[in-house]
Write a protein that holds these residues in place. Structure first.
Motif, PDB file in Angstrom:
ATOM      1  N   ASN A 136       0.812  -1.223   0.000  1.00 38.05           N
ATOM      2  CA  ASN A 136       0.000   0.000   0.000  1.00 38.05           C
ATOM      3  C   ASN A 136       0.845   1.273   0.000  1.00 38.05           C
ATOM      4  O   ASN A 136       0.329   2.367   0.175  1.00 38.05           O
ATOM      5  CB  ASN A 136      -1.004   0.008   1.156  1.00 38.05           C
ATOM      6  CG  ASN A 136      -0.366  -0.077   2.525  1.00 38.05           C
ATOM      7  OD1 ASN A 136       0.733   0.427   2.750  1.00 38.05           O
ATOM      8  ND2 ASN A 136      -1.072  -0.703   3.468  1.00 38.05           N
ATOM      9  N   GLY A 234       0.680  -3.359   4.048  1.00 38.38           N
ATOM     10  CA  GLY A 234      -0.296  -4.163   3.326  1.00 38.38           C
ATOM     11  C   GLY A 234       0.049  -5.630   3.223  1.00 38.38           C
ATOM     12  O   GLY A 234      -0.418  -6.314   2.305  1.00 38.38           O
ATOM     13  N   SER A 236      -0.165  -9.501   3.526  1.00 43.17           N
ATOM     14  CA  SER A 236      -1.365 -10.347   3.600  1.00 43.17           C
ATOM     15  C   SER A 236      -1.043 -11.833   3.518  1.00 43.17           C
ATOM     16  O   SER A 236      -1.886 -12.627   3.111  1.00 43.17           O
ATOM     17  CB  SER A 236      -2.347  -9.971   2.478  1.00 43.17           C
ATOM     18  OG  SER A 236      -1.756 -10.191   1.207  1.00 43.17           O
ATOM     19  N   SER A 264      -0.376  -1.373   9.114  1.00 44.58           N
ATOM     20  CA  SER A 264      -0.791  -1.368   7.718  1.00 44.58           C
ATOM     21  C   SER A 264      -0.188  -0.154   7.022  1.00 44.58           C
ATOM     22  O   SER A 264       0.717  -0.280   6.218  1.00 44.58           O
ATOM     23  CB  SER A 264      -2.307  -1.385   7.569  1.00 44.58           C
ATOM     24  OG  SER A 264      -2.664  -1.560   6.212  1.00 44.58           O
ATOM     25  N   THR A 270      -6.556   3.748   5.512  1.00 39.68           N
ATOM     26  CA  THR A 270      -7.467   3.216   4.495  1.00 39.68           C
ATOM     27  C   THR A 270      -6.729   2.788   3.234  1.00 39.68           C
ATOM     28  O   THR A 270      -7.352   2.262   2.303  1.00 39.68           O
ATOM     29  CB  THR A 270      -8.536   4.254   4.124  1.00 39.68           C
ATOM     30  OG1 THR A 270      -7.923   5.367   3.454  1.00 39.68           O
ATOM     31  CG2 THR A 270      -9.272   4.749   5.358  1.00 39.68           C
ATOM     32  N   THR A 272      -4.901   0.823   0.463  1.00 44.03           N
ATOM     33  CA  THR A 272      -5.031  -0.584   0.098  1.00 44.03           C
ATOM     34  C   THR A 272      -3.791  -1.076  -0.637  1.00 44.03           C
ATOM     35  O   THR A 272      -3.119  -0.303  -1.322  1.00 44.03           O
ATOM     36  CB  THR A 272      -6.279  -0.801  -0.775  1.00 44.03           C
ATOM     37  OG1 THR A 272      -6.187   0.030  -1.939  1.00 44.03           O
ATOM     38  CG2 THR A 272      -7.531  -0.484  -0.008  1.00 44.03           C
ATOM     39  N   PRO A 273      -3.497  -2.363  -0.495  1.00 45.11           N
ATOM     40  CA  PRO A 273      -4.210  -3.348   0.315  1.00 45.11           C
ATOM     41  C   PRO A 273      -3.961  -3.134   1.805  1.00 45.11           C
ATOM     42  O   PRO A 273      -2.874  -2.733   2.205  1.00 45.11           O
ATOM     43  CB  PRO A 273      -3.612  -4.686  -0.141  1.00 45.11           C
ATOM     44  CG  PRO A 273      -2.222  -4.327  -0.581  1.00 45.11           C
ATOM     45  CD  PRO A 273      -2.337  -2.968  -1.208  1.00 45.11           C
ATOM     46  N   ILE A 274      -4.975  -3.409   2.597  1.00 47.27           N
ATOM     47  CA  ILE A 274      -4.839  -3.384   4.055  1.00 47.27           C
ATOM     48  C   ILE A 274      -3.994  -4.575   4.490  1.00 47.27           C
ATOM     49  O   ILE A 274      -4.098  -5.665   3.930  1.00 47.27           O
ATOM     50  CB  ILE A 274      -6.236  -3.467   4.722  1.00 47.27           C
ATOM     51  CG1 ILE A 274      -7.110  -2.278   4.297  1.00 47.27           C
ATOM     52  CG2 ILE A 274      -6.116  -3.565   6.237  1.00 47.27           C
ATOM     53  CD1 ILE A 274      -6.687  -0.951   4.854  1.00 47.27           C
ATOM     54  N   SER A 275      -3.152  -4.401   5.478  1.00 43.70           N
ATOM     55  CA  SER A 275      -2.448  -5.549   6.059  1.00 43.70           C
ATOM     56  C   SER A 275      -3.471  -6.478   6.696  1.00 43.70           C
ATOM     57  O   SER A 275      -4.178  -6.096   7.634  1.00 43.70           O
ATOM     58  CB  SER A 275      -1.452  -5.090   7.124  1.00 43.70           C
ATOM     59  OG  SER A 275      -0.341  -4.439   6.554  1.00 43.70           O
TER      60      SER A 275
END
Length: 398
Positions: A136, A234, A236, A264, A270, A272-275
């Motif tokens: 992100n 971000g 994941s 994140s 906000t 993206t991508p969020i962690s």
């Protein structure tokens, strides 16, 4: 009942062959089946073509060593690579589009260590990999160490394989401020294979993920000055079977050492991508009464994490300040626990964002005998027997 010795991992006492090498001595090989080798034992500069390190040669990294885009560095099982101590420019970096194939075995792990007679945390930098997976922070972001570009849109990007690796005495400072982690993953994709990793005696974080999707299995961080496991940007991926411990006597610490720190994006929660990582089978253990962990897990700055089968534990008079902390001035975090256990003086939760799930108090998740043998209750937190390969001084007794 699983037990293991928590003596400090020690560097192998291996002499260094003091011959030099350069690019013109490197044997060029086909990318699809690396069989060549780097001639000589000193490693520095850029690796621009497929190359191989051999277990029969004892290597020293004498300057920054970078695997360039399009090249693959293969390291044989059992290879020992020492790093010239006392300098901030000693590290192994793998560029976006390059690969590191470092496949040790339980019997013959690959060891990255210090060349110092009396090694200590921060003797050298660490291992840095960059990839093309999402973050992100953008698609062409510069890593905070080693100056690599990372990020992109390729979730399954492949940076190679790291298996049965020990990295110790890492965490050198750069300009007195930024520090290397033991192993840093910048935008590394889930096409990369990472398993059976040990980081020992680190002066900053043990392992940190900056965005990306890479999955890690069987990872052990021992005696880490800052955070044992860390992510931001971000990330994941999934971390499975993770054990972090601060031993009694390891007193080196940052202002806020933690078991887990999850961010994140501190500038925009906000983004993206969020962690959104998942952690399965985790033990965070403090055995040092003189150094409290700030938190077992600090989940903040927009992170949404799931942690399954976790044990936060102390022994004797060791402690945590907080068990879980989800409050932060730059944005709260959210974490969901299943099968969560707490033992000893692990503090209260500091609730900012949601903390979902209940902790069970347990008295025998971890026990420690007079000879520093740790016993872990089967099925509670990490399976410590997964790390019995790591060192003669790190032994699991069935």
């Amino acid at each position: 009942m699983k037990t293991l010795k928590t003596l400090l991992l020690t560097a192998c006492a291996i002499s260094i062959i003091s011959c030099s090498s350069d690019d013109e001595n490197r044997e060029i090989i086909a990318p699809e089946e690396p069989t060549g080798e780097i001639t000589g034992s000193e490693l520095t500069g850029e690796i621009t073509e497929d190359s191989k390190l051999l277990a029969s040669i004892e290597y020293t990294i004498t300057g920054s060593l970078t695997v360039k885009e399009g090249a693959t560095l293969t390291i044989e099982a059992g290879t020992v690579i020492k790093a010239r101590s006392g300098r901030t420019d000693i590290f192994l970096a793998v560029e976006r589009g390059a690969k590191l194939i470092a496949k040790g075995t339980a019997a013959s792990p690959i060891i990255f260590t210090s060349d110092a007679t009396t090694p200590k945390e921060g003797d050298w930098g660490g291992i840095v990999l960059a990839g093309k997976a999402p973050t992100n922070e953008g698609t062409d972001v510069q890593s905070e160490v080693a100056g690599l570009l990372y990020g992109g849109t390729v979730s399954d990007d492949d940076s190679g394989e790291l298996s049965y690796i020990i990295a110790e005495y890492t965490g050198a400072k750069i300009g007195g401020e930024q520090e290397f982690n033991g192993i840093s993953f910048f935008g590394v994709g889930n096409g990369t294979i990472v398993n059976n990793i040990v980081v020992n005696n680190g002066n900053d974080d043990g392992i940190e993920f900056f965005g990306g999707t890479v999955n890690v299995t069987n990872v052990f961080c021992s005696n880490i000055a800052d955070d044992m496991f860390d992510w931001t940007g971000g990330y994941s991926g999934t971390i499975t079977n993770a054990f972090g411990v601060r031993n009694d006597g390891f007193d080196v610490a940052s202002e806020d050492p933690r078991g887990i720190e999850g961010d994140s994006n501190g500038n925009d929660v906000t983004a993206t991508p969020i962690s959104m990582p998942t952690l399965n089978n985790v033990t965070i253990l403090n055995l040092n009464p003189g150094v409290a962990l700030k938190a077992g897990a600090e989940i903040r700055r927009g992170t949404v994490a799931a942690i399954n089968n976790v044990l936060f534990a102390t022994y004797g008079s060791a402690s945590f300040d907080n068990r879980v902390d989800t409050a932060d001035g730059n944005g709260n975090g959210t974490v969901t626990f299943t099968e969560a256990y707490a033992q000893g003086t692990v503090g209260e939760d500091n609730v900012g964002g949601d903390i979902n799930g209940e902790f069970s108090v347990i008295v025998d998740g971890i026990t420690v005998s007079a000879d520093n043998t740790v016993s872990a209750k089967a099925g509670v937190g990490a399976d410590l027997s997964a790390f019995d390969w790591a060192s003669p001084s790190f032994v699991v007794i069935q």
